[in-house]
Design a protein around this motif. Structure first.
Motif, PDB file in Angstrom:
ATOM      1  N   ILE A 113      42.994 -14.547  55.424  1.00 26.00           N
ATOM      2  CA  ILE A 113      43.055 -15.684  54.136  1.00 26.00           C
ATOM      3  C   ILE A 113      44.107 -15.291  53.083  1.00 26.00           C
ATOM      4  O   ILE A 113      44.652 -16.425  52.526  1.00 26.00           O
ATOM      5  N   LYS A 114      44.420 -14.155  53.005  1.00 25.84           N
ATOM      6  CA  LYS A 114      45.605 -13.483  52.179  1.00 25.84           C
ATOM      7  C   LYS A 114      46.875 -14.207  52.929  1.00 25.84           C
ATOM      8  O   LYS A 114      47.822 -14.742  52.168  1.00 25.84           O
ATOM      9  N   VAL A 116      47.188 -16.703  54.754  1.00 25.85           N
ATOM     10  CA  VAL A 116      47.374 -18.271  54.699  1.00 25.85           C
ATOM     11  C   VAL A 116      47.559 -18.547  53.273  1.00 25.85           C
ATOM     12  O   VAL A 116      48.451 -19.529  52.991  1.00 25.85           O
ATOM     13  N   LYS A 117      47.177 -17.905  52.344  1.00 26.17           N
ATOM     14  CA  LYS A 117      47.426 -18.306  50.632  1.00 26.17           C
ATOM     15  C   LYS A 117      48.925 -17.881  50.480  1.00 26.17           C
ATOM     16  O   LYS A 117      49.434 -18.745  49.874  1.00 26.17           O
ATOM     17  N   SER A 118      49.397 -16.892  51.255  1.00 22.41           N
ATOM     18  CA  SER A 118      50.988 -16.652  51.115  1.00 22.41           C
ATOM     19  C   SER A 118      51.600 -17.762  51.779  1.00 22.41           C
ATOM     20  O   SER A 118      52.580 -17.836  51.015  1.00 22.41           O
ATOM     21  N   GLY A 120      50.841 -20.939  51.999  1.00 24.28           N
ATOM     22  CA  GLY A 120      50.943 -21.930  51.272  1.00 24.28           C
ATOM     23  C   GLY A 120      51.766 -21.867  49.907  1.00 24.28           C
ATOM     24  O   GLY A 120      52.365 -22.578  49.367  1.00 24.28           O
ATOM     25  N   GLU A 121      51.771 -20.506  49.399  1.00 23.68           N
ATOM     26  CA  GLU A 121      52.552 -20.483  48.275  1.00 23.68           C
ATOM     27  C   GLU A 121      53.828 -20.641  48.527  1.00 23.68           C
ATOM     28  O   GLU A 121      54.847 -21.201  47.885  1.00 23.68           O
ATOM     29  N   LYS A 124      54.781 -24.134  48.870  1.00 21.93           N
ATOM     30  CA  LYS A 124      54.921 -24.738  47.559  1.00 21.93           C
ATOM     31  C   LYS A 124      56.280 -24.519  46.921  1.00 21.93           C
ATOM     32  O   LYS A 124      56.803 -25.179  46.062  1.00 21.93           O
ATOM     33  N   ASP A 171      47.399 -27.570  49.255  1.00 18.67           N
ATOM     34  CA  ASP A 171      46.340 -26.996  48.698  1.00 18.67           C
ATOM     35  C   ASP A 171      45.044 -27.362  49.679  1.00 18.67           C
ATOM     36  O   ASP A 171      44.312 -26.537  49.963  1.00 18.67           O
ATOM     37  N   ILE A 174      45.441 -25.618  53.148  1.00 21.13           N
ATOM     38  CA  ILE A 174      44.778 -24.123  52.649  1.00 21.13           C
ATOM     39  C   ILE A 174      43.447 -24.192  52.756  1.00 21.13           C
ATOM     40  O   ILE A 174      42.871 -23.247  53.281  1.00 21.13           O
ATOM     41  N   GLU A 175      42.836 -25.042  51.875  1.00 19.18           N
ATOM     42  CA  GLU A 175      41.417 -24.724  51.631  1.00 19.18           C
ATOM     43  C   GLU A 175      40.818 -25.017  53.022  1.00 19.18           C
ATOM     44  O   GLU A 175      39.952 -24.332  53.553  1.00 19.18           O
ATOM     45  N   GLU A 178      41.247 -22.089  55.322  1.00 19.53           N
ATOM     46  CA  GLU A 178      40.181 -20.765  54.575  1.00 19.53           C
ATOM     47  C   GLU A 178      38.991 -21.190  55.417  1.00 19.53           C
ATOM     48  O   GLU A 178      38.119 -20.101  55.599  1.00 19.53           O
TER      49      GLU A 178
END
Length: 184
Positions: A113-114, A116-118, A120-121, A124, A171, A174-175, A178
């Motif tokens: 998940i970390k 995935v968020k990275s 996504g960032e 962006k 977003d 990513i959601e 997750e």
């Protein structure tokens, strides 16, 4: 100016597509043939995509089956999968290679998940860079008196709306990923 907006939209869409491609490589608890897409095998001296030397199908929810088109490729394919960064351990039975997907631990899920968020960032940031480039191009057009300041302002508002739409899309992507990772 229309071409500038079209190019901006295309670049932002490419960022989203790249994100989806990267996320498809991050595996969830379920088997997915896309996990093996980036694996290349040595096919008579040239690096060839796995799906061009073998049929890749799902055996069940946790197993990927690989059916090489040539028997001589079995060992080469097995080796390529073992040496990949996926942590998979293929098993051969006859002329079929089975790749079981090991279950994910809670800790591994949180790590993924970390990641995935990275991703996504990073996407962006790429989208915002495209916005910045488009705004700079608009300012340059205004400075060269090719467009009016009102046109520039309107175009910048459109670029900002486009940016906001793509950020929302990131977003949502990513959601969704997750949620997939948290399903056991």
């Amino acid at each position: 100016m229309e071409e500038l907006k079209k190019n901006t939209r295309n670049k932002m869409q490419n960022s989203i597509d790249a994100l989806k491609g990267n996320l498809s490589k991050i595996r969830t608890g379920r088997a997915h043939t896309g996990v093996l897409d980036h694996i290349n095998v040595d096919y008579y001296g040239s690096q060839t995509a796995l799906n061009q030397v073998a049929g890749v199908t799902l055996g069940d929810a946790t197993t990927i089956n690989i059916q090489p088109y040539e028997k001589t490729m079995i060992a080469v394919i097995e080796k390529a999968i073992r040496e990949s960064d996926l942590g998979l351990n293929p098993a051969t039975s006859g002329d079929l290679i089975r790749v079981p997907m090991p279950p994910l631990t809670e800790e591994r899920r949180k790590d993924l998940i970390k990641v995935v968020k990275s991703e996504g960032e990073n996407t962006k940031i790429a989208i915002r860079n495209v916005r910045r480039d488009a705004n700079e191009a608009l300012k340059k057009l205004t400075k060269e008196k090719e467009i009016s300041e009102d046109d520039e302002r309107r175009a910048q508002e459109e670029v900002q709306k486009m940016t906001d739409q793509f950020i929302v899309s990131v977003d949502q992507t990513i959601e969704t990923k997750e949620k997939d990772l948290l399903v056991i």
